[in-house]
Design a protein around this motif. Structure first.
Motif, mmCIF file in Angstrom:
data_model
loop_
_atom_site.group_PDB
_atom_site.id
_atom_site.type_symbol
_atom_site.label_atom_id
_atom_site.label_comp_id
_atom_site.label_asym_id
_atom_site.label_seq_id
_atom_site.Cartn_x
_atom_site.Cartn_y
_atom_site.Cartn_z
ATOM 1 N N ILE A 211 -19.161 29.067 31.272
ATOM 2 C CA ILE A 211 -18.140 29.695 32.108
ATOM 3 C C ILE A 211 -17.514 30.869 31.359
ATOM 4 O O ILE A 211 -17.272 30.792 30.147
ATOM 5 N N ARG A 212 -17.245 31.951 32.086
ATOM 6 C CA ARG A 212 -16.468 33.062 31.538
ATOM 7 C C ARG A 212 -15.589 33.629 32.645
ATOM 8 O O ARG A 212 -15.881 33.444 33.843
ATOM 9 N N PRO A 213 -14.508 34.335 32.289
ATOM 10 C CA PRO A 213 -13.608 34.855 33.323
ATOM 11 C C PRO A 213 -14.174 36.095 34.004
ATOM 12 O O PRO A 213 -14.941 36.859 33.414
ATOM 13 N N VAL A 214 -13.786 36.269 35.237
ATOM 14 C CA VAL A 214 -14.029 37.516 35.974
ATOM 15 C C VAL A 214 -12.658 38.074 36.350
ATOM 16 O O VAL A 214 -11.860 37.383 36.987
ATOM 17 N N GLY A 215 -12.351 39.283 35.925
ATOM 18 C CA GLY A 215 -11.049 39.868 36.248
ATOM 19 C C GLY A 215 -9.928 39.236 35.461
ATOM 20 O O GLY A 215 -10.001 39.070 34.243
ATOM 21 N N ARG A 238 -8.524 27.614 27.852
ATOM 22 C CA ARG A 238 -8.237 29.051 27.888
ATOM 23 C C ARG A 238 -9.530 29.799 27.594
ATOM 24 O O ARG A 238 -10.205 29.555 26.599
ATOM 25 N N LEU A 239 -9.860 30.753 28.455
ATOM 26 C CA LEU A 239 -11.162 31.397 28.380
ATOM 27 C C LEU A 239 -11.238 32.497 27.338
ATOM 28 O O LEU A 239 -12.329 32.881 26.918
ATOM 29 N N SER A 240 -10.131 33.013 26.884
ATOM 30 C CA SER A 240 -10.168 34.097 25.907
ATOM 31 C C SER A 240 -10.599 33.620 24.525
ATOM 32 O O SER A 240 -11.236 34.369 23.780
ATOM 33 N N PRO A 289 -10.461 28.289 39.039
ATOM 34 C CA PRO A 289 -9.736 29.273 38.218
ATOM 35 C C PRO A 289 -8.313 28.761 38.007
ATOM 36 O O PRO A 289 -7.717 28.163 38.902
ATOM 37 N N TYR A 290 -7.754 28.980 36.810
ATOM 38 C CA TYR A 290 -6.456 28.403 36.481
ATOM 39 C C TYR A 290 -5.689 29.359 35.577
ATOM 40 O O TYR A 290 -6.256 30.313 35.025
ATOM 41 N N ASN A 291 -4.394 29.103 35.420
ATOM 42 C CA ASN A 291 -3.579 29.870 34.480
ATOM 43 C C ASN A 291 -3.415 29.082 33.186
ATOM 44 O O ASN A 291 -3.428 27.842 33.195
ATOM 45 N N SER A 302 -10.433 39.736 43.657
ATOM 46 C CA SER A 302 -11.498 40.249 42.800
ATOM 47 C C SER A 302 -11.679 39.448 41.520
ATOM 48 O O SER A 302 -12.650 39.672 40.796
ATOM 49 N N SER A 303 -10.756 38.547 41.223
ATOM 50 C CA SER A 303 -10.830 37.764 39.981
ATOM 51 C C SER A 303 -11.310 36.342 40.273
ATOM 52 O O SER A 303 -11.062 35.803 41.361
ATOM 53 N N GLY A 304 -11.985 35.753 39.289
ATOM 54 C CA GLY A 304 -12.480 34.389 39.465
ATOM 55 C C GLY A 304 -13.217 33.918 38.234
ATOM 56 O O GLY A 304 -12.855 34.253 37.099
ATOM 57 N N LEU A 305 -14.289 33.173 38.446
ATOM 58 C CA LEU A 305 -15.065 32.596 37.353
ATOM 59 C C LEU A 305 -16.541 32.912 37.527
ATOM 60 O O LEU A 305 -17.072 32.834 38.643
#
Length: 493
Positions: A211-215, A238-240, A289-291, A302-305
């Motif tokens: 998994i990686r972030p989109v947007g 956390r994806l970062s 997707p989560y915070n 436009s943002s997602g996974l």
């Protein structure tokens, strides 16, 4: 070597020297200086040659059978550099070996190479990862269409858009899908992207995906459940940077939740969630997707996974990724064997086997690292786990229980150089250079072995190592001493 001083020219100029006299004296001074310089340089060349020869002589002496690295440390470096058999170096699978090495695995299999990319090894080909060559037992991916979230097997809320093959995947192909929640859409409380798989009741299973972030998405939440949403396990990452936010949690009939995160190429994380399911025979797998403050992500259109390689398997850890389409797919076990003749000494009073192991996951029962001989009279190094406690054992004769050395693992993982030696009738096991255990075998020489030496299983038929890496494997036709064991284990005085 002492050097002669540079001689001073005898010719001297006078204040009234002119014309031919001045020229003749200058020529004599120049010639004398040149000749002295040449002679001096020859002395230097001779000195350097003598020094080089002395250095070479010292190097040859150091390569003699016995090197004293320390007054209390004796290592036969020349003998250690000449094993009877050696396998699994980074540059070659079998650089020193008699006969042919046989690599067997009846299915292709993926692996994560030393650069973090997901690769596919063909049938009967080894897999070299960062920690060494990968050995695995059989496992099955129960999720269908593991790389196609638009397939009918996946249930996606109408408020999600699935952009198929829109993202570069961990294997470098344009095959990862992106799930994008609509603008203003609460993707956690109102929508899902999920698939339900059939499992064994009360099984320990592992859900994983790349998994990686989109947007602008900061985190992802995995939350598989069964029967009702109250029976679930959850994990937020956390994806970062791959940090687990909080901890893995199990609720209801689920229990024993744990998680791992592995960074791979193209900014992906392989995120896995392990848990024991309840009495239900199905599990619904889903992610959102989560915070990173543990609040639901509100879509911006436009943002997602980006998600690729979804996998659910009945193991207490994630095994290598198994691609699926319309049906579950099994990856079969790895087997490596080499002939005994020429590689393992027999009728000998001395022998040593050295293996570098990295193993982080264990299952109940026995898992063999290597074995040689028949099923009733063999030599083998293996792990045995009972009620969650693991012991490393070396046996020289399975019929005689007393002929065994044991080492209790301090934690449920082991990254170590393990050495077993046989000297006359005495066998010893070392772990990372330290004496673990020893025993008397009742034999004065080793048996003549006709069966192959197996890596990762007992005779190729049982007690298969579920998952481990081996980065070096050596067989010597003599017993290493304790100092040599430390040296090979990287222990220095």
């Amino acid at each position: 070597m002492a050097l002669d001083k540079l001689p001073v020219p005898t010719e001297q100029l006078e204040a009234n020297d002119q014309g031919a006299t001045f020229l003749a004296k200058m020529t004599a001074i120049f010639t004398a200086t040149k000749n002295a310089t040449i002679a001096y340089n020859r002395q230097i060349d001779s000195h350097q040659l003598a020094t080089s020869e002395a250095d070479r002589a010292r190097e040859e002496a150091d390569r003699a059978a016995l090197i004293v690295l320390d007054p209390l440390l004796q290592v036969r470096k020349l003998l250690m550099d000449d094993p009877l058999c050696r396998l699994f170096t980074k540059s070659a699978l079998s650089p020193v070996m008699a006969g042919n090495l046989t690599v067997s695995r009846a299915t292709p299999a993926s692996f994560i190479d030393t650069y973090g990319g997901v690769k596919q090894a063909p049938i009967d080909q080894p897999r070299l990862e960062r920690n060494g060559y990968l050995f695995e037992a059989q496992s099955t991916n129960l999720l269908l269409h593991s790389e196609d979230l638009a397939a009918a097997a996946w249930v996606t809320s109408p408020q999600f858009t699935v952009n198929t093959d829109s993202e570069t995947a961990p294997d470098g192909t344009l095959s990862a899908d992106a799930i994008i929640p609509s603008d203003g859409f609460d993707s956690y409380n109102s929508g899902i992207c999920s698939q339900t798989a059939t499992t064994t009741p009360n099984a320990t299973v592992t859900l994983s995906a790349f998994i990686r972030p989109v947007g602008n998405v900061a985190a992802v939440r995995l939350q598989p459940y069964s029967s009702s949403s109250g029976n679930n396990a959850s994990l937020t990452v956390r994806l970062s940077d791959g940090a687990i936010i909080g901890e893995a949690v199990a609720k209801g009939t689920f229990s024993n939740a744990s998680a791992t995160v592995q960074k791979v190429r193209h900014n992906y994380l392989r995120i896995s969630l392990t848990f024991t399911s309840g009495a239900s025979n199905s599990i619904t797998c889903r992610w959102f997707p989560y915070n990173d403050d543990l609040t639901p992500f509100i879509g911006d259109g436009s943002s997602g996974l980006a998600i690729w390689g979804a996998q659910l398997e009945e193991l207490p850890f994630p095994s290598s990724y198994i691609a699926t389409n319309t049906n579950p797919v099994a990856r079969l076990s790895d087997e490596i064997k080499l002939p005994a003749e020429g590689n393992i000494p027999c009728e000998s009073a001395g022998q040593s086997v050295v293996v570098n192991i990295d193993k982080k996951h264990f299952i109940e029962g026995a898992e063999v690292v290597w074995s040689a001989g028949t099923i009733d009279d063999d030599y083998r190094l293996y792990f045995v786990t009972i009620a969650g406690q693991t012991v490393l054992r070396f046996e020289a004769n399975r019929v005689e229980i007393a002929e065994r050395a044991s080492y209790d693992l301090p934690t449920q993982s082991l990254s170590a150089t393990v050495v077993v030696t046989f000297n006359g009738s005495h066998a010893t096991m070392f772990v990372n250079g330290e004496l673990a255990d020893s025993f008397t075998t009742g034999k004065t020489a080793l048996d003549i072995l006709t069966e192959p030496v197996y890596i990762g299983s007992q005779g190729g038929t049982g007690f298969i190592a579920q998952q481990m890496h081996i980065s070096d494997f050596r067989i010597y036709d003599f017993a290493l001493n304790a100092d040599e064991v430390k040296f090979l284990s990287g222990v220095r005085p």
